[in-house]
Design a protein around this motif. Structure first.
Motif, PDB file in Angstrom:
ATOM      1  N   TRP A 158       0.883  -1.248  -0.032  1.00 44.80           N
ATOM      2  CA  TRP A 158      -0.091  -0.154   0.032  1.00 44.80           C
ATOM      3  C   TRP A 158       0.861   1.310   0.129  1.00 44.80           C
ATOM      4  CZ3 TRP A 158      -5.629   0.702   1.789  1.00 44.80           C
ATOM      5  CH2 TRP A 158      -6.183  -0.459   1.536  1.00 44.80           C
ATOM      6  N   VAL A 159       0.564   2.382  -0.504  1.00 44.93           N
ATOM      7  CA  VAL A 159       1.209   3.693  -0.500  1.00 44.93           C
ATOM      8  C   VAL A 159       0.242   4.650   0.022  1.00 44.93           C
ATOM      9  CG1 VAL A 159       2.314   3.142  -2.622  1.00 44.93           C
ATOM     10  CG2 VAL A 159       0.455   4.228  -2.759  1.00 44.93           C
ATOM     11  N   ARG A 160       0.834   5.823   0.591  1.00 47.60           N
ATOM     12  CA  ARG A 160       0.084   6.846   0.913  1.00 47.60           C
ATOM     13  C   ARG A 160       0.379   8.213   0.030  1.00 47.60           C
ATOM     14  NH1 ARG A 160      -1.053   9.375   7.043  1.00 47.60           N
ATOM     15  NH2 ARG A 160      -3.054   9.587   6.406  1.00 47.60           N
ATOM     16  N   ARG A 161      -0.434   8.966  -0.564  1.00 49.61           N
ATOM     17  CA  ARG A 161      -0.244   9.860  -1.360  1.00 49.61           C
ATOM     18  C   ARG A 161      -1.342  11.129  -1.078  1.00 49.61           C
ATOM     19  NH1 ARG A 161      -0.019   6.348  -6.970  1.00 49.61           N
ATOM     20  NH2 ARG A 161       1.904   5.443  -6.817  1.00 49.61           N
ATOM     21  N   ARG A 162      -0.546  12.194  -1.562  1.00 46.23           N
ATOM     22  CA  ARG A 162      -1.337  13.357  -1.383  1.00 46.23           C
ATOM     23  C   ARG A 162      -2.174  13.533  -2.650  1.00 46.23           C
ATOM     24  NH1 ARG A 162      -1.642  17.217   2.243  1.00 46.23           N
ATOM     25  NH2 ARG A 162       0.371  16.385   3.243  1.00 46.23           N
ATOM     26  N   ARG A 163      -3.552  13.937  -2.500  1.00 47.89           N
ATOM     27  CA  ARG A 163      -4.631  14.198  -3.501  1.00 47.89           C
ATOM     28  C   ARG A 163      -5.500  15.154  -2.882  1.00 47.89           C
ATOM     29  NH1 ARG A 163      -7.127   8.914  -5.422  1.00 47.89           N
ATOM     30  NH2 ARG A 163      -8.403   9.165  -3.492  1.00 47.89           N
ATOM     31  N   GLY A 164      -5.735  16.339  -3.635  1.00 47.84           N
ATOM     32  CA  GLY A 164      -6.628  17.171  -3.109  1.00 47.84           C
ATOM     33  C   GLY A 164      -6.575  17.773  -2.039  1.00 47.84           C
ATOM     34  N   GLY A 165      -5.331  18.016  -1.623  1.00 47.43           N
ATOM     35  CA  GLY A 165      -4.839  18.674  -0.190  1.00 47.43           C
ATOM     36  C   GLY A 165      -4.980  17.717   0.920  1.00 47.43           C
ATOM     37  N   ARG A 166      -5.107  16.391   0.705  1.00 54.53           N
ATOM     38  CA  ARG A 166      -5.086  15.660   1.955  1.00 54.53           C
ATOM     39  C   ARG A 166      -4.366  14.256   1.391  1.00 54.53           C
ATOM     40  NH1 ARG A 166      -9.375  11.656   1.883  1.00 54.53           N
ATOM     41  NH2 ARG A 166     -10.432  11.716  -0.002  1.00 54.53           N
ATOM     42  N   LEU A 167      -4.024  13.324   2.606  1.00 56.01           N
ATOM     43  CA  LEU A 167      -3.359  12.438   2.137  1.00 56.01           C
ATOM     44  C   LEU A 167      -4.504  11.034   2.058  1.00 56.01           C
ATOM     45  CD1 LEU A 167      -0.466  12.593   4.939  1.00 56.01           C
ATOM     46  CD2 LEU A 167      -0.308  12.631   2.687  1.00 56.01           C
ATOM     47  N   VAL A 168      -4.103  10.262   0.978  1.00 55.95           N
ATOM     48  CA  VAL A 168      -4.895   9.176   0.755  1.00 55.95           C
ATOM     49  C   VAL A 168      -4.367   7.986   1.030  1.00 55.95           C
ATOM     50  CG1 VAL A 168      -6.765  10.480  -0.674  1.00 55.95           C
ATOM     51  CG2 VAL A 168      -4.666   9.354  -1.582  1.00 55.95           C
ATOM     52  N   ASP A 169      -5.122   6.546   1.357  1.00 54.43           N
ATOM     53  CA  ASP A 169      -4.328   5.360   1.340  1.00 54.43           C
ATOM     54  C   ASP A 169      -4.742   4.720   0.248  1.00 54.43           C
ATOM     55  OD1 ASP A 169      -3.264   5.418   4.027  1.00 54.43           O
ATOM     56  OD2 ASP A 169      -4.922   5.889   4.344  1.00 54.43           O
ATOM     57  N   LEU A 170      -4.042   4.098  -0.700  1.00 57.07           N
ATOM     58  CA  LEU A 170      -4.187   3.116  -1.895  1.00 57.07           C
ATOM     59  C   LEU A 170      -3.570   1.758  -1.907  1.00 57.07           C
ATOM     60  CD1 LEU A 170      -3.218   5.938  -4.311  1.00 57.07           C
ATOM     61  CD2 LEU A 170      -5.671   5.494  -3.693  1.00 57.07           C
ATOM     62  N   CYS A 171      -4.364   0.729  -2.293  1.00 58.82           N
ATOM     63  CA  CYS A 171      -3.914  -0.451  -2.243  1.00 58.82           C
ATOM     64  C   CYS A 171      -3.231  -0.674  -3.360  1.00 58.82           C
ATOM     65  CB  CYS A 171      -4.916  -1.231  -2.417  1.00 58.82           C
ATOM     66  SG  CYS A 171      -6.004  -1.361  -3.918  1.00 58.82           S
ATOM     67  N   ARG A 172      -2.437  -1.878  -3.606  1.00 56.31           N
ATOM     68  CA  ARG A 172      -1.537  -1.962  -4.737  1.00 56.31           C
ATOM     69  C   ARG A 172      -2.114  -1.724  -6.075  1.00 56.31           C
ATOM     70  NH1 ARG A 172       0.633  -7.648  -2.980  1.00 56.31           N
ATOM     71  NH2 ARG A 172      -1.438  -7.810  -2.205  1.00 56.31           N
ATOM     72  N   ARG A 173      -3.478  -2.239  -6.337  1.00 56.31           N
ATOM     73  CA  ARG A 173      -4.136  -2.098  -7.452  1.00 56.31           C
ATOM     74  C   ARG A 173      -4.374  -0.653  -7.687  1.00 56.31           C
ATOM     75  NH1 ARG A 173      -9.581  -5.256  -9.249  1.00 56.31           N
ATOM     76  NH2 ARG A 173     -10.184  -4.074 -11.206  1.00 56.31           N
ATOM     77  N   CYS A 174      -4.902   0.172  -6.694  1.00 49.88           N
ATOM     78  CA  CYS A 174      -5.302   1.572  -7.175  1.00 49.88           C
ATOM     79  C   CYS A 174      -4.143   2.160  -7.154  1.00 49.88           C
ATOM     80  CB  CYS A 174      -6.087   1.840  -5.932  1.00 49.88           C
ATOM     81  SG  CYS A 174      -8.033   1.087  -6.174  1.00 49.88           S
ATOM     82  N   SER A 175      -2.898   2.044  -6.503  1.00 52.49           N
ATOM     83  CA  SER A 175      -1.659   2.717  -6.602  1.00 52.49           C
ATOM     84  C   SER A 175      -1.206   2.560  -8.023  1.00 52.49           C
ATOM     85  CB  SER A 175      -0.867   2.367  -5.564  1.00 52.49           C
ATOM     86  OG  SER A 175      -0.328   1.220  -5.713  1.00 52.49           O
TER      87      SER A 175
END
Length: 68
Positions: free
Chosen positions: A48-65
């Motif tokens: 899983w990764v944690r990215r910034r999107r739309g001014g906030r942090l989001v958590d993404l699984c392997r497929r979505c990342s």
């Protein structure tokens, strides 16, 4: 009666802002992971990764990342 915390579930925020995760993915917690930070650490071990999107942090699984 005593209530005990069962921990925290961290769910995938989907490949983009308008689409939910197609797998409804959530990080499976390990025994002893009780805080969001500990659960997110578990998720990073699973890709899983944690990215910034739309001014906030989001958590993404392997497929979505990889789809993002």
């Amino acid at each position: 009666m005593t209530a005990y915390s069962l921990g925290v579930e961290v769910a995938c925020d989907g490949p983009d802002e308008t689409t939910d995760c197609p797998d409804s993915a959530a990080i499976p917690i390990r025994f002893g992971s009780m805080t969001p930070r500990q659960v997110r650490t578990d998720g990073r071990e699973d890709g899983w990764v944690r990215r910034r999107r739309g001014g906030r942090l989001v958590d993404l699984c392997r497929r979505c990342s990889t789809a993002a």
